[in-house]
Design a protein around this motif. Structure first.
Motif, PDB file in Angstrom:
ATOM      1  N   ASP A 222       0.862  -1.308  -0.066  1.00 56.16           N
ATOM      2  CA  ASP A 222       0.115   0.078  -0.197  1.00 56.16           C
ATOM      3  C   ASP A 222       0.952   1.188  -0.030  1.00 56.16           C
ATOM      4  N   GLN A 260       4.110   3.799  -2.831  1.00 64.99           N
ATOM      5  CA  GLN A 260       4.023   2.561  -2.507  1.00 64.99           C
ATOM      6  C   GLN A 260       5.675   1.850  -2.349  1.00 64.99           C
ATOM      7  N   ARG A 296       5.472  -4.878   9.010  1.00 65.80           N
ATOM      8  CA  ARG A 296       4.169  -4.259   9.301  1.00 65.80           C
ATOM      9  C   ARG A 296       3.399  -3.665   8.043  1.00 65.80           C
ATOM     10  N   LEU A 297       4.148  -3.315   7.036  1.00 65.10           N
ATOM     11  CA  LEU A 297       3.688  -2.746   5.816  1.00 65.10           C
ATOM     12  C   LEU A 297       2.581  -3.590   5.165  1.00 65.10           C
ATOM     13  N   SER A 298       1.484  -3.050   4.584  1.00 68.58           N
ATOM     14  CA  SER A 298       0.446  -3.975   4.264  1.00 68.58           C
ATOM     15  C   SER A 298       0.881  -4.295   2.648  1.00 68.58           C
ATOM     16  N   CYS A 299       0.901  -5.436   2.248  1.00 69.46           N
ATOM     17  CA  CYS A 299       1.188  -6.054   0.887  1.00 69.46           C
ATOM     18  C   CYS A 299      -0.020  -6.217   0.399  1.00 69.46           C
ATOM     19  N   LEU A 300      -0.178  -5.544  -0.950  1.00 64.52           N
ATOM     20  CA  LEU A 300      -1.517  -5.652  -1.754  1.00 64.52           C
ATOM     21  C   LEU A 300      -1.249  -6.801  -2.701  1.00 64.52           C
ATOM     22  N   ARG A 301      -0.112  -7.290  -3.177  1.00 64.40           N
ATOM     23  CA  ARG A 301      -0.148  -7.850  -4.514  1.00 64.40           C
ATOM     24  C   ARG A 301       1.455  -8.607  -4.655  1.00 64.40           C
ATOM     25  N   THR A 302       1.555  -9.769  -5.282  1.00 66.98           N
ATOM     26  CA  THR A 302       2.508 -10.600  -5.352  1.00 66.98           C
ATOM     27  C   THR A 302       2.482 -10.792  -6.903  1.00 66.98           C
TER      28      THR A 302
END
Ligand code: FAD
Ligand code: FAD
Lengths: 374, 420
Positions: A222, A260, A296-302
């Motif tokens: 994010d 991001q 702690r960073l919110s991961c949106l996609r791989t």
């Protein structure tokens, strides 16, 4: 059945970043260029890459190509629009320990002697430059490196070349190169030169190229503006990029124009696009050693991308065989966004018969034939 | 290793958990909401809905373990489902997985839909339960399906003034659905009861909202029947175009999806992947009774219970009703013209229709415009674009929901364990 036959000076097969640059540089010379691509521009490997434009010092040939590329990118920047998301954040190479730091002065000298600005940073200066990094032994900052959003660069340049220099774009797939380029609908394009810029698929049209797909994972978070300021890469990156062992990871984190964080990198010889969860986990764990706060960073996609790797890590730019009118522009491994500009320039120089700013010999495809026969 | 993992604690998941546990099987239910109940039995102001309390109480009594506030973010295999709970990851190992992941509302973009005061139907329902004031406000309810009446009734019960209910389906279709209702006495009762509760609100079929107007927030809705447009003053405009199954987890596990986005299942509610079952809305939008019936079927099928056959009969009946619903409330093609050039389609990334309608597929649209690349990952705009532009669904991959990076690094021994 009447089959369409067109003629032009140059056919470019593939509209990834490399094909787009070849078409751009060739069309700018006043050549009649046709670009054939079945999908949207830059939807192949180009859409998966990090878009880091970086000068690399692993060999003189790699250095020359990347340095010329960055100069050419600087000239191109005024042509790019907001969608190309370019930033000039520079690269921060970080040393985890004194041993790695020991390599930094020589690296700095190498860059500086060749006209690339590079600053040696102490442990303290690294911490000031990137407060979220774990304590490092020091680092090297290369401020001239940049970041772009490659897909939109490819689309933008193809569009500009169409409107400004009369580039023709054909929606289609080339199925054979035999003096002419034959499309899957049977139509043919006759051209003085054919450029195979089909990326990892270049083999389909020019069989026997020593290209292997090398898979890499990426993670996007994010928006966290200010979390990072530079593209931060571990000094061990080259070791990872060059390790010919099956699998490796290296810490490589990039702040995007959107705020991001894009995280790489992993390397493994494989041609599938499935997420390898163990590899992904290894890559993220590597990043956590350098950037504990990343946890702690919110991961949106791989996602996964495939690099077209050659045995000597250099691309293939030039005639498929000596004297051939089929030119190759492929095999750019993990540097094809960067080196697309120099590739376009070298191909255009070759076609118009002009000397290039750098020696093209190290990138000529028949170097592999010589090895094989020698 | 438990016998079954149930994903989703709506009616479908609760019924499955009860059936399984009452047959003596071990069951874990995970659900991302703070309390069981799913969409329809959503808890208001912290208290649990009475039906949800009844079902979850029965499940707990039979030994079901509930993990609320717990979302599945990855599922490499049936026996390896990865969940995030309070920011950390763990793994649930089970012999079977029951997908009861429900559905989300379809929101179609139209000019003005991003103005404050314009909400989804389900959104309005949830908001009023959380205390959003509708008392004495003028509310317009529009879109399609039985949910229109349910929401209108709910709003009037809360003291709101429903000044219009606009159903996009034609009178003809709505009327034939009314006939279908008559064939299911209990449902006919439900439908007419709803209608009575908001008798003073004009219910009009064959009409849809083409624009929301207002300066700071919505002041009027512009409504058309395809020929004439009318303007209706309002304070709140709630619009929803039916439901879209939540199929991401199913796809990740290897179940293909049908054209309408639902997960195909057999008479046992089992998908093409052995050990993976799908019930309720994610197996095809059909309402709470379908969900309850299917949850029971899946639970009994896994347990190998002799009561399966009778559960299957009631499932067939409920699904028949759901199919009539689907035909009656099919979306009219005029709705594809709702967005104008400047209408925002992707709210996460502010992408407008003018930049999207020229793209040939979802991937191209995403790559060129960042559409669907934000935190919701196309959950909202992807479904809208499937209807508006015919884009296919994207492939599913981890993480299914945004997770802290540490969750992606959590499982290091996977390879070794995979070789066991
Ligand atoms: C994970 C990852 C990270 C990376 N990070 C970076 C980075 O930070 N910096 C950097 O410089 N590089 C990076 N790269 C490398 C870079 O992405 C590639 O080198 C580059 O995109 C290659 O471009 P291309 O045009 O050769 O290939 P592609 O983009 O794959 O283009 C080839 C095109 O040819 C078309 N095509 C194929 N066959 C045919 C046919 N028969 N007829 C017509 N068209 C055809 C395809 O549709 C495709 O569009 C990264 C790569 C990966 C995988
Ligand atoms: C917005 C909305 C409003 C509705 N209002 C009404 C109404 O007023 N009247 C009516 O009859 N019907 C209504 N419905 C339909 C009703 O919700 C369904 O018919 C019924 O709830 C079906 O139950 P279910 O078990 O299939 O799904 P749901 O009740 O939707 O339950 C699914 C549950 O699974 C959880 N879940 C999904 N994915 C994951 C994951 N990856 N990890 C963990 N948990 C997950 C969800 O958060 C949810 O709690 C509404 C539906 C929606 C979407």
């Amino acid at each position: 059945m009447v089959r369409t036959v067109r003629s032009c000076d140059v056919v470019v097969v593939g509209g990834g970043i490399v094909g787009a640059m070849v078409a751009w540089f060739a069309a700018r010379e006043g050549l009649r260029v046709v670009l054939v691509e079945p999908n949207a521009p830059g939807a192949g490997a180009t859409a998966t890459g990090m878009g880091h434009l970086v000068v690399m010092d692993d060999s003189d040939a790699q250095f020359a190509l990347t340095q010329l590329s960055l100069d050419l990118w600087s000239e191109l920047l005024p042509e790019l629009d907001a969608g190309c998301e370019w930033t000039s954040s520079g690269t921060l190479w970080v040393a985890r320990d004194d041993e790695e730091m020991g390599l930094v002065p020589a690296k700095a000298t190498f860059y500086r002697e060749r006209g690339v600005k590079a600053d040696v940073l102490s442990a303290r200066e690294v911490a000031d430059a990137e407060p979220n990094l774990a304590p490092m032994a020091g680092g090297l900052r290369v401020p001239g490196d940049r970041v772009v959003y490659p897909t939109n660069v490819a689309a933008r340049l193809i569009g500009l070349a169409q409107s400004r220099y009369g580039l023709q774009r054909l929606d289609g797939r080339v199925v054979a190169l035999d003096g002419t380029a034959t499309l899957e609908d049977g139509s043919r394009i006759e051209a003085g030169w054919i450029v195979n810029a089909a990326g990892a698929n270049a083999n389909d049209l020019s069989p026997g190229l020593p290209i292997k797909p090398r898979k890499g994972h990426l993670v996007i978070t994010d928006r966290y503006p200010e979390f990072l300021r530079h593209q931060v890469v571990e000094l061990g990156y080259l070791k990872s990029a060059h390790a010919m062992e099956q699998e490796s990871v290296a810490f490589n984190a990039q702040p995007r124009a959107t705020g991001q964080i894009l995280l790489g990198s992993s390397r493994q010889f494989a041609g599938d696009r499935a997420i390898d969860r163990a590899m992904l986990a290894r890559m993220v764990r590597r990043a956590l050693e350098y950037l504990p706060g990343f946890a702690r960073l919110s991961c949106l996609r791989t996602w996964v991308g495939l690099r077209a790797a050659t045995p000597d890590k250099l691309p293939m730019i030039g005639p498929a065989a000596p004297g051939s009118r089929v030119l190759l522009a492929t095999g750019h491994e993990g540097l094809g966004i960067t080196t697309s500009t120099a590739t376009g320039r070298l191909i255009a120089d070759l076609i118009v018969g002009r000397a290039s700013p750098i020696d093209p010999a190290p990138y000529l495809p028949h170097r592999f034939a010589e090895v094989a026969h020698g | 290793m438990v016998d079954a993992l149930v994903v989703g604690a709506g009616p479908g998941g609760l019924a499955a958990a009860v059936a399984l546990a009452e047959c003596g099987l071990s069951v874990v239910v995970v659900d991302e909401n703070p309390a069981p109940g799913g969409q329809i039995w959503r808890s208001s102001d912290g208290s649990v809905h009475h039906d949800a309390r009844a079902w979850s109480g029965r499940a707990r009594a039979a030994g079901v373990e509930f993990r609320q506030g717990c979302a599945v973010f990855d599922a490499p295999a049936v026996g390896d489902v990865r969940v995030v709970e309070g920011g950390s990851a763990s793994r649930v190992r089970s012999r079977n997985v029951v997908l009861a992941t429900g559905a989300r509302e379809l929101h179609l973009p139209f000019p003005g839909w991003t103005l404050p005061g314009v909400v989804g139907l389900g959104g309005l329902q949830a908001l009023t339960k959380q205390g959003f004031p509708v008392r004495d406000r003028r509310v317009i309810v529009a879109g399609t399906g039985p949910l229109l009446l349910a929401v209108a009734a709910h709003v009037s019960a809360q003291g709101g003034r429903v000044v219009g209910v606009f159903e996009q389906a034609s009178w003809h279709r709505v009327a034939s659905f009314g006939l279908a209702l008559a064939a299911c006495p209990d449902k006919a009762f439900q439908g007419s009861a709803l209608r009575l509760e908001c008798a003073d609100a004009p219910y009009r079929a064959g009409r849809w909202v083409v624009e929301a107007e207002g300066r700071e927030r919505v002041e009027r809705a512009i409504v058309t029947d395809g020929r004439r447009t009318e303007s209706f003053p309002c304070d709140v405009l709630a619009v929803g175009y039916g439901l879209v199954p939540n199929g991401e987890l199913a796809r990740l596990l290897g179940c293909g999806l049908a054209a309408d986005g639902s997960v195909p299942t057999d008479a046992r509610c089992e998908t093409v992947v052995p050990g993976v079952f799908a019930v309720g809305e994610c197996a095809g939008v059909g309402g709470v009774d379908v969900a309850l019936a299917e949850g029971t079927v899946a639970g009994l099928a896994i347990a190998g219970s002799p009561k399966l056959a009778s559960a299957q009969r009631s499932r067939r009946k409920e699904r028949g009703f759901a199919r009539r619903l689907e035909v009656a409330f099919a979306l009219r093609p005029e709705l594809k013209k709702l967005p104008e050039a400047e209408t925002i389609v992707c709210r996460c990334e502010d992408v407008r229709w003018r930049d999207l309608h020229v793209r040939s597929d979802w991937r191209e649209a995403k790559l060129a415009t960042r559409c669907g690349m934000g935190p919701c990952q196309g959950r909202v705009c992807g479904a809208a674009l499937r209807f508006l532009a015919g884009y296919g669904p994207e492939d599913a991959r981890p993480p299914l929901v945004p997770v802290p990076a540490r969750c992606l690094a959590a499982f290091d021994t996977e390879r070794a364990e995979g070789q066991e």
